[in-house]
Design a protein around this motif. Structure first.
Motif, PDB file in Angstrom:
ATOM      1  N   LEU A   1     -22.056 -44.477  -4.446  1.00  0.00           N
ATOM      2  CA  LEU A   1     -23.478 -44.428  -4.117  1.00  0.00           C
ATOM      3  C   LEU A   1     -23.897 -43.036  -3.651  1.00  0.00           C
ATOM      4  N   MET A   2     -23.016 -42.357  -2.923  1.00  0.00           N
ATOM      5  CA  MET A   2     -23.363 -41.014  -2.449  1.00  0.00           C
ATOM      6  C   MET A   2     -23.545 -40.043  -3.620  1.00  0.00           C
TER       7      MET A   2
ATOM      8  N   GLY B   1     -24.470 -40.903  -6.608  1.00  0.00           N
ATOM      9  CA  GLY B   1     -25.747 -41.286  -7.191  1.00  0.00           C
ATOM     10  C   GLY B   1     -26.919 -40.758  -6.391  1.00  0.00           C
ATOM     11  N   GLY B   2     -26.783 -40.776  -5.076  1.00  0.00           N
ATOM     12  CA  GLY B   2     -27.831 -40.245  -4.217  1.00  0.00           C
ATOM     13  C   GLY B   2     -28.051 -38.764  -4.436  1.00  0.00           C
ATOM     14  N   TYR B   3     -26.958 -38.038  -4.586  1.00  0.00           N
ATOM     15  CA  TYR B   3     -27.060 -36.598  -4.841  1.00  0.00           C
ATOM     16  C   TYR B   3     -27.757 -36.339  -6.174  1.00  0.00           C
ATOM     17  N   LEU B   4     -27.400 -37.123  -7.202  1.00  0.00           N
ATOM     18  CA  LEU B   4     -28.028 -36.964  -8.517  1.00  0.00           C
ATOM     19  C   LEU B   4     -29.517 -37.299  -8.451  1.00  0.00           C
ATOM     20  N   THR B   5     -29.878 -38.332  -7.672  1.00  0.00           N
ATOM     21  CA  THR B   5     -31.287 -38.677  -7.495  1.00  0.00           C
ATOM     22  C   THR B   5     -32.040 -37.524  -6.848  1.00  0.00           C
TER      23      THR B   5
ATOM     24  N   ALA C   1     -27.791 -43.928   0.429  1.00  0.00           N
ATOM     25  CA  ALA C   1     -27.312 -45.118  -0.273  1.00  0.00           C
ATOM     26  C   ALA C   1     -28.433 -45.724  -1.112  1.00  0.00           C
ATOM     27  N   GLN C   2     -29.664 -45.698  -0.572  1.00  0.00           N
ATOM     28  CA  GLN C   2     -30.818 -46.163  -1.336  1.00  0.00           C
ATOM     29  C   GLN C   2     -30.949 -45.334  -2.617  1.00  0.00           C
TER      30      GLN C   2
ATOM     31  N   ASN D   1     -30.338 -44.580  -8.497  1.00  0.00           N
ATOM     32  CA  ASN D   1     -29.822 -43.789  -9.614  1.00  0.00           C
ATOM     33  C   ASN D   1     -29.022 -44.645 -10.593  1.00  0.00           C
ATOM     34  N   TRP D   2     -28.131 -45.480 -10.064  1.00  0.00           N
ATOM     35  CA  TRP D   2     -27.222 -46.229 -10.933  1.00  0.00           C
ATOM     36  C   TRP D   2     -27.817 -47.537 -11.461  1.00  0.00           C
TER      37      TRP D   2
END
Length: 400
Positions: A3-4, A6-10, A177-178, A183-184
């Motif tokens: 999740l982290m 994904g958070g960075y990519l978001t 995490a949100q 993102n995913w």
């Protein structure tokens, strides 16, 4: 860790979205801001000032403070600002309609609102001037979004060790995490504050569930079941006060945990009525976090403690030792990655505090979820009435 990332990519994608957005082509909706307030005289004035300072067309904005059966000076403060500004309104509620908790107050406010977009803020929030505008942009540029969620930051994050823990929890395990889930999976849970929901959607759902202690999570599941998604839009930022004592933190987080367990049970028991399969994905996420993950941690702790007092044949082998070290390292990496995305947060002091966070704050959460689970089981068995706990406020000014 998944999740982290994904958070960075978001975070990276959102910067590009904002840079390429032509705001002149967006038709802004009318907005009703709902602020439920029960005995909030310590913080409500700063909150109303923040609403007045919003950079949003005032002819499209109304602020409705629901003075929910307050016994302090909340109502007087709200009335003062309602007299100064035409777009600020106060709804005074008394039993039997008032005093039922946040969901009840929001339902009362909804009845008296007119906006196409319903925005909710807690009474201790001071959103940045562009927050409401950003929420409106987020939902106006995504027709599939039934709701839009911003991020929140902690005003008193440097007050003591507990608030430092909460600040890092907020950055890492809440908004990052949100962002990762968005993102995913295009999944985001509505928080208790700094979000907007289409009026048409909330009316179709019949408002907020007044039996839910975590009315935000419960509403999220129903929004998904209608076929909408909930958009994460981190440009909308609010600041809020967090508990500065373990006693207040324990009561607040117990309500959160019990509320989420209520939601898990409600939707599992009514699984046949769920039409959108995405609900099951989010349901599994909450089931994993609050039931499976914490049950595993508690079981692991129980085995460890039992070995201290018994001649158990179980031993910790080299693989387990490696996994323990890797687990701590991944925990710290998640936090440091998240802190690096917030200006001034990745400091040596915070890096050291995050180590303590693993061994202190995380273990507090384990105990709290176990306690909350017992209370929720007791409520179900004895059919007890749900009681809302309002977080106690502290009189302090916003610092960034």
């Amino acid at each position: 860790m998944f999740l982290m990332i994904g958070g960075y990519l978001t975070h990276r994608k959102h910067l590009k979205i904002v840079a390429n957005l032509d705001e002149d082509l967006v038709e802004l909706p009318t907005v009703s801001i709902l602020i439920p307030a029960h005995n909030e005289e310590i913080v409500i004035e700063e909150t109303i000032k923040a609403m007045v300072a919003q950079n949003y067309p005032k002819d499209k904005l109304e602020v409705i403070v629901v003075n929910d059966n307050s016994t302090d000076g909340t109502g007087k403060i709200c009335d003062h600002y309602a007299q100064k500004y035409d777009f600020v309104k106060v709804l005074h509620t008394i039993p039997p309609q008032g005093g039922k908790g946040k969901s009840g107050a929001l339902n009362q406010g909804l009845k008296h609102s007119t906006g196409e977009l319903i925005v909710v803020y807690d009474a201790d929030n001071t959103p940045e001037p562009e927050a409401v505008y950003q929420l409106a942009l987020g939902i106006s540029t995504d027709e599939k979004a039934g709701a839009v969620v911003g991020k929140f930051r902690v005003t008193n994050g440097n007050d003591n060790l507990l608030t430092r823990f909460i600040n890092m929890e907020t950055i890492t395990f809440q908004w990052m995490a949100q962002a990762g889930r968005w993102n995913w999976f295009k999944l985001t849970t509505i928080p208790g504050t700094n979000f907007g929901i289409r009026r048409s959607v909330v009316e179709e759902l019949g408002g907020w569930d007044e039996q839910a202690l975590s009315e935000d999570t419960e509403l999220s599941f129903r929004v998904y079941d209608l076929g909408y998604h909930i958009r994460f839009y981190p440009s909308a930022i609010t600041w809020e006060q967090e508990p500065d004592s373990v006693k207040v933190w324990w009561k607040q987080r117990t309500r959160w945990a019990r509320g989420n367990e209520y939601v898990i049970a409600k939707f599992l028991l009514n699984a046949k009525e769920i039409s959108n399969k995405k609900v099951f994905l989010d349901l599994f996420y909450f089931l994993f976090v609050y039931i499976l993950f914490f049950a595993g941690i508690i079981g692991s702790h129980a085995i460890f403690i039992s070995q201290l007092f018994t001649n158990s044949p179980l031993t910790i082998g080299p693989v387990s030792n490696v996994l323990l070290v890797v687990g701590v390292f991944m925990f710290l990496t998640e936090i440091w990655l998240s802190l690096s995305l917030e200006k001034g947060q990745l400091t040596i002091k915070n890096a050291l505090v995050s180590i303590l966070m693993y061994f202190i704050y995380s273990q507090m959460w384990v105990l709290l979820v176990a306690y909350a689970t017992l209370l929720e089981l007791k409520r179900i068995v004895f059919k007890e009435e749900v009681k809302w706990y309002k977080t106690e406020r502290i009189k302090k000014q916003k610092t960034s």
